[in-house]
Scaffold this active site. Structure first.
Site, short mmCIF file in Angstrom:
data_model
loop_
_atom_site.label_atom_id
_atom_site.label_comp_id
_atom_site.label_asym_id
_atom_site.label_seq_id
_atom_site.Cartn_x
_atom_site.Cartn_y
_atom_site.Cartn_z
CB VAL A 84 23.92 -25.12 -15.88
CG1 VAL A 84 23.16 -25.85 -14.79
CG2 VAL A 84 25.39 -25.54 -15.90
CE1 TYR A 85 20.35 -28.43 -13.58
CE2 TYR A 85 18.03 -28.45 -14.14
CZ TYR A 85 19.01 -28.34 -13.19
OH TYR A 85 18.69 -28.11 -11.88
#
Length: 314
Positions: free
Chosen positions: A52-53
């Protein structure tokens, strides 16, 4: 830098873990590579990231951090010397969302591609997914371990009750079990971890790598007044400026005067020395910040200094 055994995982890691959330967000490729170089040169070998980064950035879709780390591993030839952890569960995509088996399988393939590797050393469930049966999630993780795509699995943001339940399910089925835990834990944020979750980690030989080791940078001393609260992490540190943060900074200042170490190094050293902790996680947006992380892995604090810091954070 003396390495530590990561719980019952069989992995050996440095007592500090480099947070990769800034890569592709507040650190561009050149800066990210410089940070990673400095970390490796200082003896660090343990890196944390997630699929998700940094999907929260306008125009990003997730995978930006993994991609930069993968490119660094490839260009520097560091894969065999580095323990890589990434996560699944917060980014919706192919296979659905959360910790459904289909999502875990698809997300793992995407992370392997971004990281330019054949195996993920530690694959975390990024957060508990109450909508998906634990059996489904754990069976999916076990399949990845059996396939050789993941070495060990970990849990992040799990309650002690749910973690204990997951361990019992894995044991009953002879599946891979969570051997690493990633909770939020630092001098200022302690209630969620200390107590039942900490004791479970000790009893089950789980390696613990707490995130927000520096409380979003607050424990570095960067944010001492409301006027200092600016930048990407302003929202995360405001509560500490207005709460018990100043008393903790005062205790850190006192130990800094005694040791000559930075506040960041002292805060990480305190965390490193807590029961059950293997390696605190901290990030660096600039290569010159890495020295504090390395110092936090090697600095020795006296029992008196540790107890004073513990008392200040209560």
């Amino acid at each position: 830098m003396k390495q530590r055994t990561l719980g019952a995982s069989g992995l050996s890691v440095a007592p500090i873990m480099l947070g990769g959330n800034v890569f592709g967000w507040t650190a561009d490729e050149k800066t990210s590579f410089a940070v990673l170089d400095a970390f490796a040169e200082g003896g660090g070998n343990f890196i944390d990231t997630a699929d998700v980064y940094s999907a929260w950035v306008s125009g990003h879709h997730g995978g930006e951090s993994e991609t930069l780390i993968g490119k660094w591993l490839k260009t520097r030839g560091k894969r065999d010397q580095t323990v890589i952890a990434t996560k699944v569960g917060m980014l919706e995509g192919e296979g659905g969302k959360g910790l459904k088996a289909s999502r875990i399988a698809a997300a793992c393939e995407a992370s392997l591609k971004c990281l330019q590797t054949d195996v993920i050393d530690v694959y975390f469930a990024h957060k508990d997914d109450p909508e998906t049966p634990l059996e489904e999630t754990l069976a999916a993780f076990n399949a990845l371990v059996k396939a050789g795509k993941v070495r060990v699995i970990g849990a992040s943001n799990y309650s002690p009750t749910r973690l204990a339940e997951a361990l019992a399910i894995s044991d009953r089925n002879d599946w891979a079990r969570f051997t690493v835990l990633q909770p939020q834990y630092n001098l200022l944020k302690r209630d969620d971890y200390e107590g039942a979750l900490q004791q479970l980690a000790i009893d089950e030989a789980i390696g613990v790598v707490p995130y927000y080791g520096l409380a979003s940078g607050y424990l570095s001393g960067k944010y001492r007044t409301a006027a200092d609260v600016t930048g990407a992490r302003a929202g995360a540190v405001k509560k500490w400026v207005e709460g018990k943060g100043p008393s903790v900074l005062a205790a850190l200042d006192a130990v800094a005067a005694e040791t000559g170490a930075s506040l960041a190094a002292i805060a990480l050293a305190w965390l490193r020395d807590q029961p059950s902790i293997t390696a605190p996680i901290a990030s660096a947006s600039r290569p010159e910040q890495v020295a504090d992380l390395i110092a936090g892995a090697t600095l020795s604090l006296t029992p008196d200094q540790l107890s004073r810091l513990t008392a200040a954070g209560r």
